[in-house]
Design a protein around this motif. Structure first.
Motif, PDB file in Angstrom:
ATOM      1  N   ASN A   1       0.815  -1.211   0.000  1.00  0.00           N
ATOM      2  CA  ASN A   1       0.000   0.000   0.000  1.00  0.00           C
ATOM      3  C   ASN A   1       0.852   1.265   0.000  1.00  0.00           C
ATOM      4  O   ASN A   1       0.461   2.294  -0.548  1.00  0.00           O
ATOM      5  N   HIS A   2       2.025   1.201   0.620  1.00  0.00           N
ATOM      6  CA  HIS A   2       2.887   2.384   0.703  1.00  0.00           C
ATOM      7  C   HIS A   2       3.413   2.786  -0.667  1.00  0.00           C
ATOM      8  O   HIS A   2       3.710   3.967  -0.901  1.00  0.00           O
ATOM      9  N   ALA A   3       3.533   1.840  -1.581  1.00  0.00           N
ATOM     10  CA  ALA A   3       4.048   2.145  -2.917  1.00  0.00           C
ATOM     11  C   ALA A   3       2.951   2.571  -3.879  1.00  0.00           C
ATOM     12  O   ALA A   3       3.244   3.006  -4.990  1.00  0.00           O
ATOM     13  N   SER A   4       1.701   2.454  -3.459  1.00  0.00           N
ATOM     14  CA  SER A   4       0.591   2.779  -4.344  1.00  0.00           C
ATOM     15  C   SER A   4       0.329   4.283  -4.367  1.00  0.00           C
ATOM     16  O   SER A   4       0.338   4.938  -3.312  1.00  0.00           O
ATOM     17  N   PRO A   5       0.073   4.853  -5.535  1.00  0.00           N
ATOM     18  CA  PRO A   5      -0.231   6.294  -5.603  1.00  0.00           C
ATOM     19  C   PRO A   5      -1.543   6.653  -4.921  1.00  0.00           C
ATOM     20  O   PRO A   5      -1.760   7.807  -4.572  1.00  0.00           O
ATOM     21  N   THR A   6      -2.419   5.663  -4.750  1.00  0.00           N
ATOM     22  CA  THR A   6      -3.690   5.916  -4.078  1.00  0.00           C
ATOM     23  C   THR A   6      -3.680   5.441  -2.630  1.00  0.00           C
ATOM     24  O   THR A   6      -4.661   5.629  -1.921  1.00  0.00           O
ATOM     25  N   GLY A   7      -2.594   4.818  -2.199  1.00  0.00           N
ATOM     26  CA  GLY A   7      -2.515   4.306  -0.835  1.00  0.00           C
ATOM     27  C   GLY A   7      -3.135   2.941  -0.662  1.00  0.00           C
ATOM     28  O   GLY A   7      -3.277   2.470   0.482  1.00  0.00           O
ATOM     29  N   ALA A   8      -3.533   2.294  -1.758  1.00  0.00           N
ATOM     30  CA  ALA A   8      -4.138   0.962  -1.672  1.00  0.00           C
ATOM     31  C   ALA A   8      -3.834   0.185  -2.941  1.00  0.00           C
ATOM     32  O   ALA A   8      -3.665   0.752  -4.020  1.00  0.00           O
ATOM     33  N   LEU A   9      -3.765  -1.115  -2.793  1.00  0.00           N
ATOM     34  CA  LEU A   9      -3.587  -2.015  -3.923  1.00  0.00           C
ATOM     35  C   LEU A   9      -4.925  -2.610  -4.312  1.00  0.00           C
ATOM     36  O   LEU A   9      -5.835  -2.706  -3.483  1.00  0.00           O
ATOM     37  N   PRO A  10      -5.041  -3.005  -5.609  1.00  0.00           N
ATOM     38  CA  PRO A  10      -4.019  -2.969  -6.651  1.00  0.00           C
ATOM     39  C   PRO A  10      -4.056  -1.658  -7.430  1.00  0.00           C
ATOM     40  O   PRO A  10      -4.983  -0.872  -7.318  1.00  0.00           O
ATOM     41  N   PHE A  11      -3.026  -1.462  -8.256  1.00  0.00           N
ATOM     42  CA  PHE A  11      -3.036  -0.429  -9.284  1.00  0.00           C
ATOM     43  C   PHE A  11      -2.278  -0.973 -10.484  1.00  0.00           C
ATOM     44  O   PHE A  11      -1.499  -1.927 -10.361  1.00  0.00           O
ATOM     45  N   LEU A  12      -2.535  -0.396 -11.641  1.00  0.00           N
ATOM     46  CA  LEU A  12      -1.977  -0.927 -12.888  1.00  0.00           C
ATOM     47  C   LEU A  12      -1.185   0.152 -13.616  1.00  0.00           C
ATOM     48  O   LEU A  12      -1.624   1.309 -13.691  1.00  0.00           O
ATOM     49  N   ILE A  13      -0.012  -0.230 -14.143  1.00  0.00           N
ATOM     50  CA  ILE A  13       0.793   0.653 -14.982  1.00  0.00           C
ATOM     51  C   ILE A  13       0.653   0.171 -16.426  1.00  0.00           C
ATOM     52  O   ILE A  13       0.992  -0.970 -16.736  1.00  0.00           O
ATOM     53  N   PRO A  14       0.143   1.006 -17.332  1.00  0.00           N
ATOM     54  CA  PRO A  14      -0.024   0.597 -18.736  1.00  0.00           C
ATOM     55  C   PRO A  14       1.322   0.346 -19.399  1.00  0.00           C
ATOM     56  O   PRO A  14       2.371   0.678 -18.848  1.00  0.00           O
ATOM     57  N   PRO A  15       1.312  -0.242 -20.590  1.00  0.00           N
ATOM     58  CA  PRO A  15       2.574  -0.468 -21.315  1.00  0.00           C
ATOM     59  C   PRO A  15       3.304   0.843 -21.574  1.00  0.00           C
ATOM     60  O   PRO A  15       2.681   1.874 -21.807  1.00  0.00           O
ATOM     61  N   SER A  16       4.630   0.785 -21.530  1.00  0.00           N
ATOM     62  CA  SER A  16       5.446   1.967 -21.753  1.00  0.00           C
ATOM     63  C   SER A  16       5.417   2.359 -23.219  1.00  0.00           C
ATOM     64  O   SER A  16       5.569   1.518 -24.100  1.00  0.00           O
ATOM     65  N   SER A  17       5.222   3.664 -23.477  1.00  0.00           N
ATOM     66  CA  SER A  17       5.204   4.176 -24.836  1.00  0.00           C
ATOM     67  C   SER A  17       6.060   5.434 -24.902  1.00  0.00           C
ATOM     68  O   SER A  17       5.780   6.403 -24.190  1.00  0.00           O
ATOM     69  N   PRO A  18       7.113   5.448 -25.733  1.00  0.00           N
ATOM     70  CA  PRO A  18       7.983   6.636 -25.800  1.00  0.00           C
ATOM     71  C   PRO A  18       7.292   7.865 -26.365  1.00  0.00           C
ATOM     72  O   PRO A  18       7.751   8.980 -26.172  1.00  0.00           O
ATOM     73  N   THR A  19       6.186   7.668 -27.073  1.00  0.00           N
ATOM     74  CA  THR A  19       5.492   8.811 -27.681  1.00  0.00           C
ATOM     75  C   THR A  19       4.306   9.284 -26.853  1.00  0.00           C
ATOM     76  O   THR A  19       3.663  10.254 -27.211  1.00  0.00           O
ATOM     77  N   ASP A  20       4.014   8.583 -25.773  1.00  0.00           N
ATOM     78  CA  ASP A  20       2.859   8.938 -24.943  1.00  0.00           C
ATOM     79  C   ASP A  20       3.339   9.175 -23.525  1.00  0.00           C
ATOM     80  O   ASP A  20       3.650   8.230 -22.800  1.00  0.00           O
ATOM     81  N   ALA A  21       3.396  10.440 -23.132  1.00  0.00           N
ATOM     82  CA  ALA A  21       3.886  10.777 -21.791  1.00  0.00           C
ATOM     83  C   ALA A  21       2.960  10.276 -20.697  1.00  0.00           C
ATOM     84  O   ALA A  21       3.387  10.080 -19.562  1.00  0.00           O
ATOM     85  N   ALA A  22       1.684  10.069 -21.018  1.00  0.00           N
ATOM     86  CA  ALA A  22       0.721   9.620 -20.010  1.00  0.00           C
ATOM     87  C   ALA A  22       0.653   8.104 -19.903  1.00  0.00           C
ATOM     88  O   ALA A  22      -0.149   7.578 -19.140  1.00  0.00           O
ATOM     89  N   SER A  23       1.507   7.401 -20.657  1.00  0.00           N
ATOM     90  CA  SER A  23       1.414   5.939 -20.663  1.00  0.00           C
ATOM     91  C   SER A  23       1.821   5.329 -19.331  1.00  0.00           C
ATOM     92  O   SER A  23       1.461   4.197 -19.038  1.00  0.00           O
ATOM     93  N   GLN A  24       2.594   6.062 -18.531  1.00  0.00           N
ATOM     94  CA  GLN A  24       3.027   5.537 -17.249  1.00  0.00           C
ATOM     95  C   GLN A  24       2.175   6.051 -16.089  1.00  0.00           C
ATOM     96  O   GLN A  24       2.542   5.881 -14.933  1.00  0.00           O
ATOM     97  N   LYS A  25       1.060   6.663 -16.392  1.00  0.00           N
ATOM     98  CA  LYS A  25       0.169   7.139 -15.330  1.00  0.00           C
ATOM     99  C   LYS A  25      -0.560   5.959 -14.711  1.00  0.00           C
ATOM    100  O   LYS A  25      -1.225   5.192 -15.409  1.00  0.00           O
ATOM    101  N   PRO A  26      -0.464   5.779 -13.391  1.00  0.00           N
ATOM    102  CA  PRO A  26      -1.092   4.612 -12.758  1.00  0.00           C
ATOM    103  C   PRO A  26      -2.614   4.643 -12.900  1.00  0.00           C
ATOM    104  O   PRO A  26      -3.247   5.692 -12.884  1.00  0.00           O
ATOM    105  N   ILE A  27      -3.188   3.452 -13.014  1.00  0.00           N
ATOM    106  CA  ILE A  27      -4.641   3.285 -13.081  1.00  0.00           C
ATOM    107  C   ILE A  27      -5.090   2.649 -11.775  1.00  0.00           C
ATOM    108  O   ILE A  27      -4.720   1.516 -11.473  1.00  0.00           O
ATOM    109  N   PRO A  28      -5.864   3.357 -10.951  1.00  0.00           N
ATOM    110  CA  PRO A  28      -6.298   2.794  -9.663  1.00  0.00           C
ATOM    111  C   PRO A  28      -7.358   1.722  -9.859  1.00  0.00           C
ATOM    112  O   PRO A  28      -7.915   1.558 -10.956  1.00  0.00           O
TER     113      PRO A  28
END
Length: 315
Positions: A120-147
């Motif tokens: 939970n301490h590593a989660s951006p929302t303070g709770a698990l789970p969360f998902l990181i989308p595939p990395s994309s060099p052309t999409d800056a928002a591709s690494q934005k966590p999905i709660p």
């Protein structure tokens, strides 16, 4: 015959004298070129250090391998859940009901992903789970966590499987039953029952630290939080009503609400029934499992869903 003063002056000026004699003339030496001192910079190594470094040739070592838990495929989304390192590598079900619910639902939707252990301490929302989308060099928002609150939409949009939606009011009613009776009985059984203290420590305390002081503090905090949340429904004996009410939504059908395919509520129920019946989790206080075993249809539902997502379930 004497000369006039003017003629004498002219003769003296014309006669060669010492100051104009060629052999006595001094030619000045050429000026030495001006040397500019080298300009120092932040990147200039002082001479004493340079002499020392010259005695030790530079060696470039091979890069260290990534840790075992590091994502090896950046083309897949990563779901961060409660899991052991080995369990994550093998893609096994999470030992946390909230994480397992969404892990199962993503599989049912056909989303290709991998899991990684987290807290939970590593989660951006303070709770698990969360998902990181595939990395994309052309999409800056591709690494934005999905709660977890947005995982249902993500699964339905990205997954190839078309899952049927249950009626909203009906699903909400049974989900409330699951969240009140069954979830709170789970909290009591795992976090507060003295018989299951070793299992609680194995899953949530020991992986955090080797220090006994830290472990004791974590255990106290976990139990205090569980006691505050499960106090109104703490007794395990109340869980029978929760399983009985849940069974009414299943009826004689294979999946909940008469659907031809398992959906979100199937994943939510499975998250509890699987963990209660999983052989690798050594429950000492088995009152909650005994209550579940009174409903063979739920036991069979767990077996079918595990087989669908992971293979053959343990008998």
């Amino acid at each position: 015959m004497s000369q006039s003063p003017a003629a004498a002056a002219a003769a003296a000026a014309a006669a060669p004298g010492p100051a104009t004699t060629t052999s006595s003339m001094h030619t000045p030496a050429p000026a030495a070129p001006h040397r500019t001192a080298p300009r120092s910079s932040w990147f200039t190594i002082p001479e004493p250090l340079r002499l020392v470094f010259n005695q030790f040739p530079l060696v470039t070592y091979a890069p260290n391998e990534l840790p075992v838990r590091s994502p090896f495929n950046r083309d897949l989304p990563v779901l961060y859940v409660f899991a052991s390192d080995q369990g994550a590598l093998k893609g096994l079900p999470s030992y946390n009901p909230s994480c397992l619910k969404w892990q199962t639902f993503l599989k049912l939707a056909g989303v290709q992903f991998r899991i990684a252990p987290s807290s939970n301490h590593a989660s951006p929302t303070g709770a698990l789970p969360f998902l990181i989308p595939p990395s994309s060099p052309t999409d800056a928002a591709s690494q934005k966590p999905i709660p977890s609150s947005k995982l249902e939409r993500y699964a339905l949009e990205r997954g190839p499987e078309k899952l049927a939606d249950a009626a909203g009011s009906k699903l909400d009613a049974y989900q409330a039953l699951l969240d009140s009776r069954i979830r709170n009985a789970w909290l009591y059984a795992l976090y507060l029952s003295p018989g299951n203290s070793s299992l609680l420590s194995q899953l949530y305390v020991e992986p955090c630290s080797a220090s006994m002081v830290v472990r004791t503090t974590i255990l106290h905090k976990l139990r205090r939080a569980a006691e505050a949340e499960s106090a109104p429904y703490g007794s395990i004996y109340r869980c029978g009503a929760g399983f009985r009410g849940t069974l009414a939504a299943l009826g004689p059908d294979e999946w909940f609400f008469g659907s031809s395919q398992p959906g979100l509520f199937d994943a939510a129920v499975f998250a509890y029934t699987h963990l209660l019946l999983e052989d690798s989790l050594e429950w000492i206080d088995t009152r909650l499992q005994d209550s579940l075993l009174k409903y063979p249809a739920l036991v069979e539902h767990r077996k079918k869903l595990f087989s669908r997502c992971w293979g053959q379930a343990n008998e």
